[in-house]
Design a protein around this motif. Structure first.
Motif, short mmCIF file in Angstrom:
data_model
loop_
_atom_site.label_atom_id
_atom_site.label_comp_id
_atom_site.label_asym_id
_atom_site.label_seq_id
_atom_site.Cartn_x
_atom_site.Cartn_y
_atom_site.Cartn_z
N UNK A 197 1.06 -1.23 0.20
CA UNK A 197 -0.02 -0.11 -0.05
C UNK A 197 0.94 1.27 -0.08
N UNK A 198 1.87 1.13 0.72
CA UNK A 198 2.92 2.08 0.83
C UNK A 198 3.45 2.76 -0.44
N UNK A 199 4.11 1.51 -0.89
CA UNK A 199 4.73 1.61 -2.27
C UNK A 199 3.85 2.12 -3.37
N UNK A 200 2.35 1.69 -3.38
CA UNK A 200 1.39 2.23 -4.41
C UNK A 200 1.50 3.57 -4.60
N UNK A 201 1.35 4.20 -3.14
CA UNK A 201 1.21 5.77 -2.87
C UNK A 201 2.67 6.19 -3.36
N UNK A 202 3.73 5.84 -3.07
CA UNK A 202 4.72 6.46 -3.35
C UNK A 202 4.98 6.70 -4.91
N UNK A 203 4.68 5.45 -5.52
CA UNK A 203 5.01 5.41 -7.16
C UNK A 203 3.83 6.34 -7.43
N UNK A 204 2.61 6.35 -7.11
CA UNK A 204 1.69 7.10 -7.79
C UNK A 204 1.98 8.67 -7.74
N UNK A 205 2.86 9.17 -6.76
CA UNK A 205 3.32 10.45 -6.61
C UNK A 205 4.32 10.92 -7.70
N UNK A 206 5.11 9.75 -8.11
CA UNK A 206 5.69 9.76 -9.17
C UNK A 206 5.19 9.76 -10.66
N UNK A 207 4.14 9.42 -10.57
CA UNK A 207 3.30 9.27 -11.85
C UNK A 207 3.27 7.76 -12.44
N UNK A 208 3.39 6.80 -11.60
CA UNK A 208 3.37 5.38 -12.11
C UNK A 208 2.23 4.55 -11.51
N UNK A 209 1.93 3.72 -12.16
CA UNK A 209 0.77 2.83 -11.67
C UNK A 209 1.78 1.51 -11.12
N UNK A 210 1.12 0.79 -10.02
CA UNK A 210 1.50 -0.51 -9.42
C UNK A 210 0.96 -1.51 -9.75
N UNK A 211 1.73 -2.66 -10.14
CA UNK A 211 0.86 -3.86 -10.64
C UNK A 211 1.28 -5.00 -9.63
N UNK A 212 0.47 -5.62 -8.91
CA UNK A 212 0.93 -6.89 -8.25
C UNK A 212 0.99 -8.03 -9.00
N UNK A 213 2.29 -8.83 -8.83
CA UNK A 213 2.41 -9.88 -9.61
C UNK A 213 2.85 -10.90 -8.70
N UNK A 214 1.75 -11.97 -8.49
CA UNK A 214 2.03 -13.01 -7.14
C UNK A 214 2.67 -14.16 -7.75
N UNK A 215 3.50 -14.70 -7.19
CA UNK A 215 4.42 -15.94 -7.73
C UNK A 215 4.06 -17.05 -6.79
N UNK A 216 3.48 -18.17 -6.94
CA UNK A 216 3.56 -19.33 -6.13
C UNK A 216 4.82 -19.86 -5.87
N UNK A 217 5.02 -20.50 -4.70
CA UNK A 217 6.07 -20.95 -4.19
C UNK A 217 6.82 -21.97 -5.13
N UNK A 218 5.98 -22.90 -5.80
CA UNK A 218 6.62 -23.71 -6.53
C UNK A 218 7.04 -23.36 -8.05
N UNK A 219 6.64 -22.11 -8.25
CA UNK A 219 7.06 -21.35 -9.34
C UNK A 219 7.97 -20.28 -9.24
N UNK A 220 8.64 -20.12 -8.14
CA UNK A 220 9.62 -19.17 -7.67
C UNK A 220 11.02 -19.29 -8.65
N UNK A 221 10.89 -18.75 -9.72
CA UNK A 221 12.34 -19.12 -10.65
C UNK A 221 12.56 -17.79 -11.19
N UNK A 222 13.75 -17.70 -11.74
CA UNK A 222 14.01 -16.54 -12.62
C UNK A 222 13.05 -16.51 -14.09
N UNK A 223 12.92 -17.62 -14.57
CA UNK A 223 12.19 -17.93 -15.81
C UNK A 223 10.77 -17.22 -15.52
#
Length: 351
Positions: A78-104
């Motif tokens: 929530x704090x990140x969203x506010x900080x980036x919004x002040x700079x003119x950026x939208x924030x998108x949450x990308x959730x990665x499941x444990x079993x897919x936590x790879x660089x790929x």
């Protein structure tokens, strides 16, 4: 309302609608005004993801969270969203499941979304140091500015990414010193990982605990370090509960007068296990956590903890990432922000 439906209503081609909504100069001004008016009237909203893919620019930052979405991460988000919004950026949450936590997986998220920057929020990779180091090195090959938030970069001494986190070791040192100042000598550490990796939050907190004991002249007792029985759920109530309930040997030693849980959630779980074992908090066993979350504030008794300065952590993360986006070759920053001990009602003064 789709772009095809809007094009049919306006009697124009889909490409004309697309150019009009993107303020292209190759559309007649009257046609553009008519299309925009119809879009507003019918509630048409352009597909931002498709637009990003097509024009190759986003003004959007991806925040990647691996595994469980705990309260602390949600508050930082929530704090990140506010900080980036002040700079003119939208924030998108990308959730990665444990079993897919790879660089790929992360690379696919970043490349398909065409994000301007990435924040890796919370833990990443696995408990295995080498696997996490390899992941960090792979992430560095993705040509997008990236900052780690609430966790350091595990890639090695010459870290590849900037990171912003609470000073876990100092916080745990001060929390243990608080217990010692209240007369406690037999203090257990509950809920840490099973690998002695000095860079994970739990390990830094264990190091702070151990350093405080040493500074007070109290011998470190390995048997009072109770590892998690749920290594993939370290920072959860269930981990705190199960770790205390399944205390190695014959159960909680009778001479233990205080427990430091790896975090507030684990402290609440530990309190439940202590109650079931007939050990009252704080009358028989004092209990402290780490993080300063609401769950500890409203627990009875209120949990003594180290409060993380979440707004400051988020603002520093935004500052570093935005600066890196402007200047990709700038020096790596590793920022440790000090928390503060917040006294609750879970620590008893021994006489």
């Amino acid at each position: 309302m789709t772009i095809r439906e809007l094009a049919r209503i306006c009697g124009v081609a889909v490409s004309t609608v697309s150019r009009a909504m993107n303020d292209r100069s190759d559309v007649n001004p009257e046609t553009r005004a008519r299309i925009r008016a119809a879009a507003e009237r019918h509630g048409y909203v352009p597909n931002a993801s498709a637009r990003r893919l097509k024009i190759g620019t986003t003004q959007t930052i991806s925040v990647v969270i691996q595994g469980e979405l705990g309260q602390l991460l949600i508050e930082v988000l929530e704090h990140l969203g506010l900080a980036f919004a002040d700079a003119g950026y939208d924030t998108v949450l990308s959730h990665v499941a444990e079993q897919h936590a790879t660089a790929g997986t992360v690379e696919r998220i970043v490349r398909e979304g065409k994000f301007d920057g990435v924040v890796f929020l919370g833990r990443y990779g696995s408990a295995d140091r080498e696997a996490s180091s390899q992941l960090s090195r792979r992430l560095a090959e993705i040509d997008v500015p990236m900052v780690f938030c609430t966790t350091p970069d595990y890639s090695g001494a010459a870290s590849l990414h900037s990171s912003i986190s609470v000073d876990d070791q100092t916080g745990a040192y001060e929390l243990t010193s608080h217990l010692i100042a209240h007369g406690h000598r037999r203090i257990a550490f509950v809920g840490g990982g099973t690998e002695r990796d000095g860079e994970h939050a739990w390990a830094l907190r264990l190091a702070g605990y151990r350093a405080a004991l040493g500074a007070a002249g109290i011998s470190f007792d390995e048997e009072l370090v109770v590892p998690s029985v749920l290594p993939d759920q370290l920072y959860t109530m269930r981990n705190g509960y199960e770790s205390v309930a399944q205390w190695p040997g014959s159960g909680i030693p009778g001479d233990v007068t205080a427990i430091m849980a790896v975090c507030d959630a684990a402290a609440v779980g530990a309190a439940r296990a202590l109650s079931e074992a007939g050990r009252r908090v704080p009358d028989e066993v004092s209990l402290v956590g780490f993080d300063g979350l609401d769950i500890g504030k409203y627990h009875v008794p209120r949990i003594t903890t180290v409060a993380q300065p979440l707004a400051e952590i988020a603002q520093s993360t935004a500052r570093v990432l935005l600066a890196t986006m402007r200047e990709p070759d700038r020096a790596i920053e590793q920022v440790w922000i000090r928390g503060r001990v917040v006294e609750g009602e879970s620590v008893r003064l021994l006489t």
